[in-house]
Write a protein that holds these residues in place. Structure first.
Motif, PDB file in Angstrom:
ATOM      1  N   ALA A 154     -51.263  43.890  -8.252  1.00  0.00           N
ATOM      2  CA  ALA A 154     -50.710  44.034  -6.992  1.00  0.00           C
ATOM      3  C   ALA A 154     -51.634  44.946  -6.371  1.00  0.00           C
ATOM      4  O   ALA A 154     -51.587  45.088  -5.331  1.00  0.00           O
ATOM      5  CB  ALA A 154     -49.213  44.638  -7.056  1.00  0.00           C
ATOM      6  N   GLY A 155     -52.368  45.922  -6.940  1.00  0.00           N
ATOM      7  CA  GLY A 155     -53.312  46.983  -6.565  1.00  0.00           C
ATOM      8  C   GLY A 155     -54.744  46.515  -6.516  1.00  0.00           C
ATOM      9  O   GLY A 155     -55.590  47.178  -5.853  1.00  0.00           O
ATOM     10  N   LEU A 156     -55.027  45.178  -6.693  1.00  0.00           N
ATOM     11  CA  LEU A 156     -56.246  44.643  -6.362  1.00  0.00           C
ATOM     12  C   LEU A 156     -56.542  43.451  -5.713  1.00  0.00           C
ATOM     13  O   LEU A 156     -55.511  42.774  -5.321  1.00  0.00           O
ATOM     14  CB  LEU A 156     -56.743  44.137  -8.014  1.00  0.00           C
ATOM     15  N   GLU A 157     -57.694  43.355  -5.072  1.00  0.00           N
ATOM     16  CA  GLU A 157     -57.904  42.264  -4.142  1.00  0.00           C
ATOM     17  C   GLU A 157     -58.019  40.826  -5.017  1.00  0.00           C
ATOM     18  O   GLU A 157     -57.586  39.806  -4.553  1.00  0.00           O
ATOM     19  CB  GLU A 157     -59.125  42.491  -3.208  1.00  0.00           C
ATOM     20  N   ARG A 158     -58.586  40.896  -6.179  1.00  0.00           N
ATOM     21  CA  ARG A 158     -58.724  39.719  -7.138  1.00  0.00           C
ATOM     22  C   ARG A 158     -57.669  39.694  -8.338  1.00  0.00           C
ATOM     23  O   ARG A 158     -57.304  40.754  -8.674  1.00  0.00           O
ATOM     24  CB  ARG A 158     -60.176  39.683  -7.737  1.00  0.00           C
ATOM     25  N   ARG A 159     -57.471  38.624  -8.412  1.00  0.00           N
ATOM     26  CA  ARG A 159     -56.524  38.376  -9.562  1.00  0.00           C
ATOM     27  C   ARG A 159     -57.014  37.613 -10.654  1.00  0.00           C
ATOM     28  O   ARG A 159     -57.907  36.875 -10.441  1.00  0.00           O
ATOM     29  CB  ARG A 159     -55.180  37.480  -9.237  1.00  0.00           C
ATOM     30  N   PRO A 160     -56.813  37.726 -12.116  1.00  0.00           N
ATOM     31  CA  PRO A 160     -57.373  37.030 -13.167  1.00  0.00           C
ATOM     32  C   PRO A 160     -57.083  35.473 -12.847  1.00  0.00           C
ATOM     33  O   PRO A 160     -55.987  35.148 -12.384  1.00  0.00           O
ATOM     34  CB  PRO A 160     -56.425  37.606 -14.463  1.00  0.00           C
ATOM     35  N   ARG A 161     -58.138  34.803 -13.489  1.00  0.00           N
ATOM     36  CA  ARG A 161     -58.055  33.446 -13.193  1.00  0.00           C
ATOM     37  C   ARG A 161     -57.342  32.733 -14.272  1.00  0.00           C
ATOM     38  O   ARG A 161     -56.348  31.717 -14.025  1.00  0.00           O
ATOM     39  CB  ARG A 161     -59.505  32.693 -13.222  1.00  0.00           C
ATOM     40  N   ARG A 162     -57.140  33.409 -15.612  1.00  0.00           N
ATOM     41  CA  ARG A 162     -56.513  32.968 -16.617  1.00  0.00           C
ATOM     42  C   ARG A 162     -56.233  34.171 -17.503  1.00  0.00           C
ATOM     43  O   ARG A 162     -57.206  35.142 -17.578  1.00  0.00           O
ATOM     44  CB  ARG A 162     -57.363  31.776 -17.294  1.00  0.00           C
ATOM     45  N   LEU A 163     -55.247  34.194 -18.279  1.00  0.00           N
ATOM     46  CA  LEU A 163     -54.590  35.184 -19.134  1.00  0.00           C
ATOM     47  C   LEU A 163     -55.075  34.630 -20.531  1.00  0.00           C
ATOM     48  O   LEU A 163     -54.273  33.562 -20.937  1.00  0.00           O
ATOM     49  CB  LEU A 163     -53.534  35.882 -19.081  1.00  0.00           C
ATOM     50  N   SER A 164     -55.778  35.152 -21.388  1.00  0.00           N
ATOM     51  CA  SER A 164     -55.919  34.695 -22.779  1.00  0.00           C
ATOM     52  C   SER A 164     -55.718  35.744 -24.099  1.00  0.00           C
ATOM     53  O   SER A 164     -56.145  36.708 -23.981  1.00  0.00           O
ATOM     54  CB  SER A 164     -57.541  33.903 -23.251  1.00  0.00           C
ATOM     55  N   ILE A 165     -54.537  35.249 -24.813  1.00  0.00           N
ATOM     56  CA  ILE A 165     -54.220  36.292 -25.851  1.00  0.00           C
ATOM     57  C   ILE A 165     -54.952  35.646 -27.146  1.00  0.00           C
ATOM     58  O   ILE A 165     -54.581  34.436 -27.620  1.00  0.00           O
ATOM     59  CB  ILE A 165     -52.745  36.387 -26.050  1.00  0.00           C
ATOM     60  N   LYS A 166     -55.743  36.461 -27.599  1.00  0.00           N
ATOM     61  CA  LYS A 166     -56.575  36.292 -28.943  1.00  0.00           C
ATOM     62  C   LYS A 166     -56.165  37.580 -30.022  1.00  0.00           C
ATOM     63  O   LYS A 166     -55.960  38.382 -29.878  1.00  0.00           O
ATOM     64  CB  LYS A 166     -58.041  36.058 -28.405  1.00  0.00           C
ATOM     65  N   HIS A 201     -57.937  48.541 -17.523  1.00  0.00           N
ATOM     66  CA  HIS A 201     -59.537  48.711 -17.647  1.00  0.00           C
ATOM     67  C   HIS A 201     -60.169  47.451 -17.357  1.00  0.00           C
ATOM     68  O   HIS A 201     -61.074  47.149 -17.017  1.00  0.00           O
ATOM     69  CB  HIS A 201     -59.510  49.230 -19.258  1.00  0.00           C
ATOM     70  N   GLU A 202     -59.670  46.430 -18.154  1.00  0.00           N
ATOM     71  CA  GLU A 202     -60.180  45.026 -18.071  1.00  0.00           C
ATOM     72  C   GLU A 202     -59.923  44.398 -16.563  1.00  0.00           C
ATOM     73  O   GLU A 202     -61.001  43.770 -16.282  1.00  0.00           O
ATOM     74  CB  GLU A 202     -59.406  44.100 -19.141  1.00  0.00           C
ATOM     75  N   MET A 203     -59.098  44.755 -16.037  1.00  0.00           N
ATOM     76  CA  MET A 203     -58.840  44.154 -14.434  1.00  0.00           C
ATOM     77  C   MET A 203     -59.604  44.999 -13.697  1.00  0.00           C
ATOM     78  O   MET A 203     -60.169  44.316 -12.587  1.00  0.00           O
ATOM     79  CB  MET A 203     -57.426  44.242 -14.329  1.00  0.00           C
ATOM     80  N   ALA A 204     -59.975  46.072 -13.928  1.00  0.00           N
ATOM     81  CA  ALA A 204     -61.059  46.823 -13.060  1.00  0.00           C
ATOM     82  C   ALA A 204     -62.274  46.183 -13.085  1.00  0.00           C
ATOM     83  O   ALA A 204     -63.128  46.080 -12.155  1.00  0.00           O
ATOM     84  CB  ALA A 204     -61.418  48.205 -13.615  1.00  0.00           C
ATOM     85  N   HIS A 205     -62.715  45.269 -14.371  1.00  0.00           N
ATOM     86  CA  HIS A 205     -63.999  44.711 -14.225  1.00  0.00           C
ATOM     87  C   HIS A 205     -63.921  43.301 -13.320  1.00  0.00           C
ATOM     88  O   HIS A 205     -64.933  42.761 -13.019  1.00  0.00           O
ATOM     89  CB  HIS A 205     -64.009  44.027 -15.928  1.00  0.00           C
ATOM     90  N   LEU A 206     -62.661  43.132 -12.687  1.00  0.00           N
ATOM     91  CA  LEU A 206     -62.859  41.990 -11.857  1.00  0.00           C
ATOM     92  C   LEU A 206     -63.538  42.489 -10.595  1.00  0.00           C
ATOM     93  O   LEU A 206     -64.042  41.518  -9.630  1.00  0.00           O
ATOM     94  CB  LEU A 206     -61.260  41.514 -11.312  1.00  0.00           C
ATOM     95  N   SER A 207     -63.591  43.508 -10.295  1.00  0.00           N
ATOM     96  CA  SER A 207     -64.519  44.213  -9.023  1.00  0.00           C
ATOM     97  C   SER A 207     -65.632  44.792  -9.337  1.00  0.00           C
ATOM     98  O   SER A 207     -66.559  44.956  -8.720  1.00  0.00           O
ATOM     99  CB  SER A 207     -63.352  45.505  -8.399  1.00  0.00           C
ATOM    100  N   HIS A 208     -65.688  45.352 -10.758  1.00  0.00           N
ATOM    101  CA  HIS A 208     -67.117  45.966 -11.224  1.00  0.00           C
ATOM    102  C   HIS A 208     -67.052  45.750 -12.587  1.00  0.00           C
ATOM    103  O   HIS A 208     -66.486  45.874 -13.600  1.00  0.00           O
ATOM    104  CB  HIS A 208     -66.993  47.537 -11.295  1.00  0.00           C
ATOM    105  N   MET A 209     -68.429  45.024 -13.100  1.00  0.00           N
ATOM    106  CA  MET A 209     -68.594  44.332 -14.163  1.00  0.00           C
ATOM    107  C   MET A 209     -69.196  45.334 -14.966  1.00  0.00           C
ATOM    108  O   MET A 209     -69.671  45.102 -16.234  1.00  0.00           O
ATOM    109  CB  MET A 209     -69.420  43.107 -14.343  1.00  0.00           C
TER     110      MET A 209
END
Length: 244
Positions: A154-166, A201-209
């Motif tokens: 909700a605090g990001l402009e981008r959302r994950p395309r898919r969530l994978s649990i491994k 941490h991982e969702m911040a990579h949606l904006s900064h790789m």
């Protein structure tokens, strides 16, 4: 007696495990060939309790063995420091959301697995207990981690395309350039604050790789738990890799 010349490690030897005698004694080693590797490297795999040696495509096993020999004391210390392995079995205690739960096998109950007053009650035949509990934890990981993903998203402009649990051994999560978020199911055993940090941490990579200053500023905006969670993962994380 002369030895034959070293030959490059074949692709079919990738991920093979063998026991090698070092100065510290017998050590299980898994060999990996990586096309992206520029140099030899080694690490401890807490989940498998062995050493992983990564080699460039044309490196030889003899070169890898020399690397192992030079670091035998370090290897022995790291392997000895690994937490004891915990298998899924009746009476064993494992964490869920950071809280201790005892596994109880109840063949007459129904519903697979349920959480009941600090217990994980597993139904069915005893031989299927590990698989049922593993399936339950993976499903719970997806459900609980998805809550963090929704809140933080909700605090990001981008959302994950898919969530994978491994079940990965070298990282708690990752985010690809196409927006696929991968998280380890083992995070369901960590406290919610730790789950929250890994997701942030991982969702911040949606904006900064990368891991630049802008990335860390965004992580700190998305979660207040960074320093505590990083410390917890350093100190307690290896134990999660030894469960199940």
């Amino acid at each position: 007696m002369s030895r034959p010349p070293a030959t490059p490690l074949r692709r079919d030897a990738d991920d093979a495990v063998e026991v090698i005698e070092l100065g510290c004694g017998p050590v299980p080693v898994r060999w990996r060939v990586s096309r992206r590797a520029r140099r030899l490297s080694l690490r401890i795999d807490p989940s498998g309790g062995h050493v992983v040696v990564t080699l460039p495509p044309r490196a030889s096993r003899s070169t890898g063995r020399a690397l192992l020999g030079r670091h035998s004391d370090w290897i022995a210390g790291r392997l000895a420091a690994l937490p004891s392995r915990i298998d899924f079995a009746d009476g064993v205690c494992i964490p869920l959301d950071g809280l201790t739960h005892r596994i109880r096998h109840d063949p007459l109950s129904r519903g697979g697995v349920r959480v009941d007053a600090g217990m994980l009650v597993v139904s069915g035949e005893a031989q299927f207990l590990p698989r049922r509990l593993s399936d339950f934890l993976r499903a719970e990981a997806r459900r609980r981690l998805a809550v963090h993903v929704g809140r933080i998203g909700a605090g990001l402009e981008r959302r994950p395309r898919r969530l994978s649990i491994k079940d990965v051994r070298s990282r708690w999560g990752s985010c690809t350039a196409d927006g696929t978020l991968m998280l380890s199911w083992r995070l369901v055993m960590a406290p919610p604050t730790v789950q929250d940090y890994v997701v942030a941490h991982e969702m911040a990579h949606l904006s900064h790789m990368d891991h630049g200053e802008a990335f860390w500023r965004l992580v700190d905006r998305l979660t207040p738990n960074r320093l505590m969670a990083e410390r917890w993962l350093r100190e307690q994380g290896p134990a999660l890799l030894r469960i199940g």
